[in-house]
Design an enzyme around this catalytic site. Structure first.
Site, PDB file in Angstrom:
ATOM      1  N   GLY A  11       0.768  -1.246   0.000  1.00  0.00           N
ATOM      2  CA  GLY A  11       0.000   0.000   0.000  1.00  0.00           C
ATOM      3  C   GLY A  11       0.793   1.286   0.000  1.00  0.00           C
ATOM      4  O   GLY A  11       0.279   2.327   0.407  1.00  0.00           O
ATOM      5  N   SER A  12       2.054   1.257  -0.496  1.00  0.00           N
ATOM      6  CA  SER A  12       2.819   2.512  -0.457  1.00  0.00           C
ATOM      7  C   SER A  12       2.242   3.550  -1.433  1.00  0.00           C
ATOM      8  O   SER A  12       2.266   4.752  -1.137  1.00  0.00           O
ATOM      9  CB  SER A  12       4.305   2.268  -0.713  1.00  0.00           C
ATOM     10  OG  SER A  12       4.539   1.921  -2.043  1.00  0.00           O
ATOM     11  N   ASN A  13       1.725   3.114  -2.565  1.00  0.00           N
ATOM     12  CA  ASN A  13       1.097   4.080  -3.487  1.00  0.00           C
ATOM     13  C   ASN A  13      -0.188   4.640  -2.880  1.00  0.00           C
ATOM     14  O   ASN A  13      -0.465   5.837  -2.979  1.00  0.00           O
ATOM     15  CB  ASN A  13       0.813   3.429  -4.844  1.00  0.00           C
ATOM     16  CG  ASN A  13       2.041   3.416  -5.727  1.00  0.00           C
ATOM     17  OD1 ASN A  13       2.442   4.448  -6.255  1.00  0.00           O
ATOM     18  ND2 ASN A  13       2.672   2.256  -5.866  1.00  0.00           N
ATOM     19  N   MET A  88      -3.774  -7.058  -6.964  1.00  0.00           N
ATOM     20  CA  MET A  88      -3.175  -8.212  -7.632  1.00  0.00           C
ATOM     21  C   MET A  88      -4.205  -9.117  -8.307  1.00  0.00           C
ATOM     22  O   MET A  88      -4.058 -10.337  -8.317  1.00  0.00           O
ATOM     23  CB  MET A  88      -2.334  -9.020  -6.624  1.00  0.00           C
ATOM     24  CG  MET A  88      -1.201  -8.220  -5.998  1.00  0.00           C
ATOM     25  SD  MET A  88      -0.179  -7.367  -7.207  1.00  0.00           S
ATOM     26  CE  MET A  88       0.713  -8.764  -7.841  1.00  0.00           C
ATOM     27  N   ARG A  89      -5.252  -8.518  -8.844  1.00  0.00           N
ATOM     28  CA  ARG A  89      -6.242  -9.326  -9.565  1.00  0.00           C
ATOM     29  C   ARG A  89      -6.608  -8.642 -10.866  1.00  0.00           C
ATOM     30  O   ARG A  89      -6.707  -7.415 -10.920  1.00  0.00           O
ATOM     31  CB  ARG A  89      -7.513  -9.490  -8.721  1.00  0.00           C
ATOM     32  CG  ARG A  89      -7.322 -10.438  -7.570  1.00  0.00           C
ATOM     33  CD  ARG A  89      -8.570 -10.541  -6.750  1.00  0.00           C
ATOM     34  NE  ARG A  89      -9.675 -11.229  -7.421  1.00  0.00           N
ATOM     35  CZ  ARG A  89      -9.773 -12.536  -7.577  1.00  0.00           C
ATOM     36  NH1 ARG A  89      -8.836 -13.327  -7.133  1.00  0.00           N
ATOM     37  NH2 ARG A  89     -10.803 -13.085  -8.181  1.00  0.00           N
ATOM     38  N   LEU A  90      -6.811  -9.469 -11.904  1.00  0.00           N
ATOM     39  CA  LEU A  90      -7.269  -8.904 -13.172  1.00  0.00           C
ATOM     40  C   LEU A  90      -8.758  -8.634 -13.058  1.00  0.00           C
ATOM     41  O   LEU A  90      -9.479  -9.391 -12.405  1.00  0.00           O
ATOM     42  CB  LEU A  90      -7.030  -9.905 -14.303  1.00  0.00           C
ATOM     43  CG  LEU A  90      -5.570 -10.182 -14.645  1.00  0.00           C
ATOM     44  CD1 LEU A  90      -5.487 -11.251 -15.726  1.00  0.00           C
ATOM     45  CD2 LEU A  90      -4.898  -8.896 -15.107  1.00  0.00           C
ATOM     46  N   ASN A 111      -4.395   2.503 -13.551  1.00  0.00           N
ATOM     47  CA  ASN A 111      -3.471   1.597 -12.865  1.00  0.00           C
ATOM     48  C   ASN A 111      -2.054   2.170 -12.932  1.00  0.00           C
ATOM     49  O   ASN A 111      -1.729   2.924 -13.839  1.00  0.00           O
ATOM     50  CB  ASN A 111      -3.500   0.236 -13.573  1.00  0.00           C
ATOM     51  CG  ASN A 111      -2.604  -0.785 -12.904  1.00  0.00           C
ATOM     52  OD1 ASN A 111      -2.556  -0.875 -11.675  1.00  0.00           O
ATOM     53  ND2 ASN A 111      -1.873  -1.561 -13.698  1.00  0.00           N
ATOM     54  N   HIS A 113       1.870   0.774 -13.173  1.00  0.00           N
ATOM     55  CA  HIS A 113       2.615  -0.454 -13.468  1.00  0.00           C
ATOM     56  C   HIS A 113       4.113  -0.162 -13.380  1.00  0.00           C
ATOM     57  O   HIS A 113       4.584   0.853 -13.903  1.00  0.00           O
ATOM     58  CB  HIS A 113       2.249  -0.959 -14.869  1.00  0.00           C
ATOM     59  CG  HIS A 113       2.987  -2.211 -15.203  1.00  0.00           C
ATOM     60  ND1 HIS A 113       2.574  -3.444 -14.738  1.00  0.00           N
ATOM     61  CD2 HIS A 113       4.130  -2.423 -15.891  1.00  0.00           C
ATOM     62  CE1 HIS A 113       3.439  -4.359 -15.129  1.00  0.00           C
ATOM     63  NE2 HIS A 113       4.389  -3.763 -15.846  1.00  0.00           N
TER      64      HIS A 113
HETATM   65  C1  GRF Z   1       3.803  -1.116  -7.351  1.00  0.00           C
HETATM   66  O1  GRF Z   1       5.109  -1.390  -7.854  1.00  0.00           O
HETATM   67  C2  GRF Z   1       2.840  -0.866  -8.473  1.00  0.00           C
HETATM   68  O2  GRF Z   1       3.430  -0.273  -9.605  1.00  0.00           O
HETATM   69  C3  GRF Z   1       2.384  -2.256  -8.836  1.00  0.00           C
HETATM   70  O3  GRF Z   1       2.309  -2.943  -7.600  1.00  0.00           O
HETATM   71  C4  GRF Z   1       3.206  -2.345  -6.665  1.00  0.00           C
HETATM   72  C5  GRF Z   1       2.375  -1.950  -5.482  1.00  0.00           C
HETATM   73  O4  GRF Z   1       3.157  -1.431  -4.440  1.00  0.00           O
HETATM   74  N1  GRF Z   1       1.141  -2.258  -9.565  1.00  0.00           N
HETATM   75  P1  GRF Z   1       2.465  -0.715  -3.213  1.00  0.00           P
HETATM   76  O5  GRF Z   1       1.477  -1.732  -2.613  1.00  0.00           O
HETATM   77  O6  GRF Z   1       1.763   0.508  -3.692  1.00  0.00           O
HETATM   78  O7  GRF Z   1       3.568  -0.419  -2.238  1.00  0.00           O
END
Ligand code: GRF
Length: 207
Positions: A11-13, A88-90, A111, A113
């Site tokens: 969840g860092s983003n 982590m799911r499509l 999203n 990536h």
């Molecule tokens: C990130 O590298 C993002 O680009 C990818 O999954 C990772 C998620 O990291 N989709 P976080 O959970 O946001 O730390």
């Protein structure tokens, strides 16, 4: 701009988005966090920032059964955008259709990536790039299409792979870069409209 974030793990983003909203650097409201993993670290972040967490574990459910449960919680919130941040799911075409923007021919789902798409789609973008031996890699924020990591690109950031890098050090720098990139794109979306012509995204002032 009303957002619902989707995440499965660290969840860092998501945290970067919460921070930017709290600091009023991003004019947006985070209506909820959707998470498919019980006890995922991201849930603690939601709690810390007072964001409602909608936890729908997918264990034992088919993709469509799981999505149906998520949609039941999500649709009444009427989000403007679904923001995937390590989910982590499509998502199935049926799910995406619930967020169709017919006038622009897009889904209102974005999203982030960890690679310069179209290179290295799929899992572990930084590890794929490092193992391939590229000299530069990066991250991409894109609209979600019906394939894997294939929608029109909203923005990208470039990251140099240094000779002393390991997958861990590259990932660490990459994540810090991602946080800035995601906030910049969301901030741009809160101030501007865009059109999509073919695969190209064209930004314009908000009406
Ligand atoms: C990130 O590298 C993002 O680009 C990818 O999954 C990772 C998620 O990291 N989709 P976080 O959970 O946001 O730390």
């Amino acid at each position: 701009m009303k957002l619902v974030a989707f995440a499965s793990g660290r969840g860092s983003n998501f945290e970067a988005i919460c921070k930017a909203v709290k600091a009023k650097k991003l004019r947006a409201e985070i209506l909820a966090l959707v998470c498919n993993v019980k006890n995922a670290p991201v849930l603690k972040i939601a709690k810390r920032y007072g964001v409602r967490a909608i936890v729908v574990p997918n264990d034992g459910l088919s993709r469509s059964q799981h999505e149906e449960l998520v949609l039941k919680e999500l649709l009444p919130l009427k989000p403007d955008w679904i923001v995937l941040a390590g989910y982590m799911r499509l998502l199935t075409p049926e799910f995406l259709r619930a967020f169709r923007d017919e006038s622009r021919g897009i889904f209102r789902v974005i999203n982030i990536h960890p690679s310069l798409l179209p290179s290295f789609p799929g899992k572990d973008g930084y590890a794929q790039a490092w193992e391939h031996g590229v000299c530069v890699t990066g991250a991409t924020v894109h609209l979600v299409g019906s394939g894997v990591d294939d929608g029109p690109i909203l923005d990208q950031s470039v990251l140099e792979v240094l000779p002393k890098d390991t997958v861990a050090s590259l990932t660490k720098r990459g994540l810090t870069m991602e946080h800035k990139l995601y906030i910049n794109v969301l901030s741009q979306m809160s101030k501007k409209e865009f059109k999509v012509r073919g695969r190209r995204v064209e930004w314009e002032a908000k009406r």
